[in-house]
Design a protein around this motif. Structure first.
Motif, PDB file in Angstrom:
ATOM      1  N   TYR A   1     -12.208  -1.583  -3.000  1.00  0.00           N
ATOM      2  CA  TYR A   1     -11.333  -1.525  -4.160  1.00  0.00           C
ATOM      3  C   TYR A   1     -10.106  -2.370  -3.874  1.00  0.00           C
ATOM      4  O   TYR A   1      -9.660  -2.474  -2.717  1.00  0.00           O
ATOM      5  CB  TYR A   1     -10.927  -0.076  -4.453  1.00  0.00           C
ATOM      6  N   TRP A   2      -9.578  -2.958  -4.919  1.00  0.00           N
ATOM      7  CA  TRP A   2      -8.387  -3.775  -4.749  1.00  0.00           C
ATOM      8  C   TRP A   2      -7.397  -3.440  -5.853  1.00  0.00           C
ATOM      9  O   TRP A   2      -7.752  -2.833  -6.851  1.00  0.00           O
ATOM     10  CB  TRP A   2      -8.717  -5.270  -4.765  1.00  0.00           C
ATOM     11  N   TYR A   3      -6.162  -3.838  -5.645  1.00  0.00           N
ATOM     12  CA  TYR A   3      -5.120  -3.545  -6.620  1.00  0.00           C
ATOM     13  C   TYR A   3      -4.144  -4.711  -6.672  1.00  0.00           C
ATOM     14  O   TYR A   3      -4.051  -5.526  -5.747  1.00  0.00           O
ATOM     15  CB  TYR A   3      -4.379  -2.255  -6.251  1.00  0.00           C
ATOM     16  N   TYR A   4      -3.416  -4.791  -7.762  1.00  0.00           N
ATOM     17  CA  TYR A   4      -2.321  -5.743  -7.885  1.00  0.00           C
ATOM     18  C   TYR A   4      -1.011  -5.038  -7.568  1.00  0.00           C
ATOM     19  O   TYR A   4      -0.789  -3.895  -7.980  1.00  0.00           O
ATOM     20  CB  TYR A   4      -2.222  -6.286  -9.318  1.00  0.00           C
ATOM     21  N   SER A   5      -0.141  -5.720  -6.847  1.00  0.00           N
ATOM     22  CA  SER A   5       1.221  -5.237  -6.674  1.00  0.00           C
ATOM     23  C   SER A   5       2.165  -6.365  -7.068  1.00  0.00           C
ATOM     24  O   SER A   5       1.828  -7.553  -6.980  1.00  0.00           O
ATOM     25  CB  SER A   5       1.473  -4.796  -5.229  1.00  0.00           C
ATOM     26  N   TYR A   6       3.358  -5.996  -7.520  1.00  0.00           N
ATOM     27  CA  TYR A   6       4.327  -6.950  -8.071  1.00  0.00           C
ATOM     28  C   TYR A   6       5.656  -6.781  -7.365  1.00  0.00           C
ATOM     29  O   TYR A   6       6.162  -5.662  -7.255  1.00  0.00           O
ATOM     30  CB  TYR A   6       4.500  -6.715  -9.576  1.00  0.00           C
ATOM     31  N   GLU A   7       6.191  -7.886  -6.885  1.00  0.00           N
ATOM     32  CA  GLU A   7       7.430  -7.823  -6.129  1.00  0.00           C
ATOM     33  C   GLU A   7       8.389  -8.918  -6.588  1.00  0.00           C
ATOM     34  O   GLU A   7       7.971 -10.009  -6.983  1.00  0.00           O
ATOM     35  CB  GLU A   7       7.154  -7.967  -4.636  1.00  0.00           C
ATOM     36  N   ALA A   8       9.674  -8.614  -6.531  1.00  0.00           N
ATOM     37  CA  ALA A   8      10.708  -9.590  -6.877  1.00  0.00           C
ATOM     38  C   ALA A   8      10.931 -10.516  -5.689  1.00  0.00           C
ATOM     39  O   ALA A   8      11.111 -10.065  -4.554  1.00  0.00           O
ATOM     40  CB  ALA A   8      12.006  -8.884  -7.248  1.00  0.00           C
ATOM     41  N   GLY A   9      10.908 -11.811  -5.975  1.00  0.00           N
ATOM     42  CA  GLY A   9      11.236 -12.792  -4.958  1.00  0.00           C
ATOM     43  C   GLY A   9      12.666 -13.267  -5.154  1.00  0.00           C
ATOM     44  O   GLY A   9      13.603 -12.471  -5.200  1.00  0.00           O
TER      45      GLY A   9
END
Length: 388
Positions: free
Chosen positions: A40-48
């Motif tokens: 299973y995989w997931y997306y993660s979102y981070e501020a650069g």
């Protein structure tokens, strides 16, 4: 073809914000060499990188970023504070290095007098669309002024355009009432100053011409060569066929491909950024809305990413499939949103559709905050709702 909202994902994850999971099957487990390996995989979102008045060297309130574009290591940011200017930011050295606010034409100083609504960068030119009926053309890389299309009057050859793209030698713009005006790049030369008119003007499509005020719009071409254009009030994404524009085309001809229109969006769309797997939209809900192309469904509207919470997300611009710039009018900042696709290697099954993840590999290493994922809907679920 219509696309409807299924539901909005519940978002909670302390360290992992906005996570989506999906199932893949590999013929062989790379670790154990066993067959029928499931992951299973997931997306993660981070501020650069975060650009605000301090990073731009401006006083508080003097930097309100709106639309953005890039070419190589240069980010072009429209600053709509106190009129408009175009700030060029060096992404390699992390510093602004030039501001375009005025230029000389016919011996007189000219400047932007209204919001910059669209920026298009080609190999040799920079097109800057100003809200009050101007398209300004500069050369690259020096930014020498070439010519302006329009005269600042809405009844002239440019009608308060709100979206723009350039394709195959033609400049396509969305007029304030939804019609699409087309100009020839070859006409945009100094000797034609004050004399550049529309080449053609296409109809507003099935939704009809309507004045939408100055709501944000956006247009770009896709991999198939079609033009995608937001319709804010109509809650749709129009699909235009630019090959229908030719010398024989009559003004008012509708070039929309009605059967390909993306309709009934669950928000009013402002701008979008496309990748092979997904589309990211800004809209009137002030977050980032995600459309999954394969599943043909809307996923979680992102209201925050790790390191940044959106207040009024206005524009989104794609750099790569994993990197986007998002402007926020309330925060008066533009933030780089990095998208990571990470694999879950270990999990425990709670039910036929819920798994618990106690450790997941992210871009920052292993995260150990428990995450509950609905593998059928790809949602992060509230543990208190499991079994209800």
């Amino acid at each position: 073809m219509k696309f409807n909202l299924h539901h909005i994902l519940w978002i909670a994850c302390c360290g992992l914000l906005s996570v989506q999971c999906s199932e893949n099957s590999d013929p062989v487990d790379p670790d154990t060499n066993s067959d029928n390996y499931t992951s299973y995989w997931y997306y993660s979102y981070e501020a650069g990188t975060l650009l605000n008045n301090e990073s731009m060297g401006l006083e508080a309130g003097k930097f309100i970023p709106y639309t953005a574009a890039h070419r190589g290591d240069t980010l072009f940011v429209a600053n709509i504070a106190e009129g408009s200017s175009l700030i060029l930011y060096d992404l390699k050295n992390n510093r602004p290095f030039r501001t375009l606010a005025s230029w000389t034409a016919n011996g007189k100083e000219q400047k932007f007098t209204s919001n910059i609504d669209a920026i298009v960068v080609t190999d040799t030119r920079l097109y800057v669309n100003e809200r009050q009926s101007y398209i300004h053309v500069f050369d690259l890389p020096d930014l020498n002024y070439i010519v302006s299309i329009g005269n600042g009057n809405w009844s002239g050859p440019v009608f308060q355009t709100q979206a723009m793209t350039v394709k195959d030698g033609l400049i396509f713009t969305r007029d304030k009432n939804g019609t699409v005006s087309v100009y020839k790049e070859s006409d945009a030369v100094p000797e034609n100053a004050g004399k550049i008119n529309r080449y053609k003007q296409a109809g507003a499509g099935t939704f009809g011409a309507h004045n939408n005020g100055f709501n944000s719009q956006y247009m770009e071409s896709n991999a198939e060569g079609k033009l995608l254009l937001t319709d804010f009030e109509g809650k749709r994404l129009r699909v235009l066929d630019p090959t229908l524009v030719n010398d024989e085309m009559k003004n008012g001809t509708v070039i929309d491909l009605a059967d390909q229109t993306m309709e009934e969006l669950p928000f009013k769309p402002k701008t979008f950024a496309s990748t092979a797997e997904r589309m990211y939209f800004t809209g009137d809900n002030n977050g980032i809305n995600i459309y999954d192309r394969a599943a043909k469904q809307w996923n979680n509207p992102i209201k925050s990413i790790k390191g940044f919470a959106f207040s009024q997300a206005a524009r989104i611009h794609r750099v790569t499939d994993e990197s986007f710039w998002v402007s926020d009018l309330t925060k008066q900042a533009v933030v780089k949103m990095d998208v990571y696709k990470n694999e879950i290697r270990e999990y425990s099954r709670i039910s036929d559709r819920i798994i618990r993840v106690d450790a997941a590999l992210t871009s920052k290493g292993m995260e150990t905050t428990p995450v509950f994922v609905d593998i059928r809907t790809h949602e992060i679920v509230d543990p208190e709702t499991i079994g209800q």
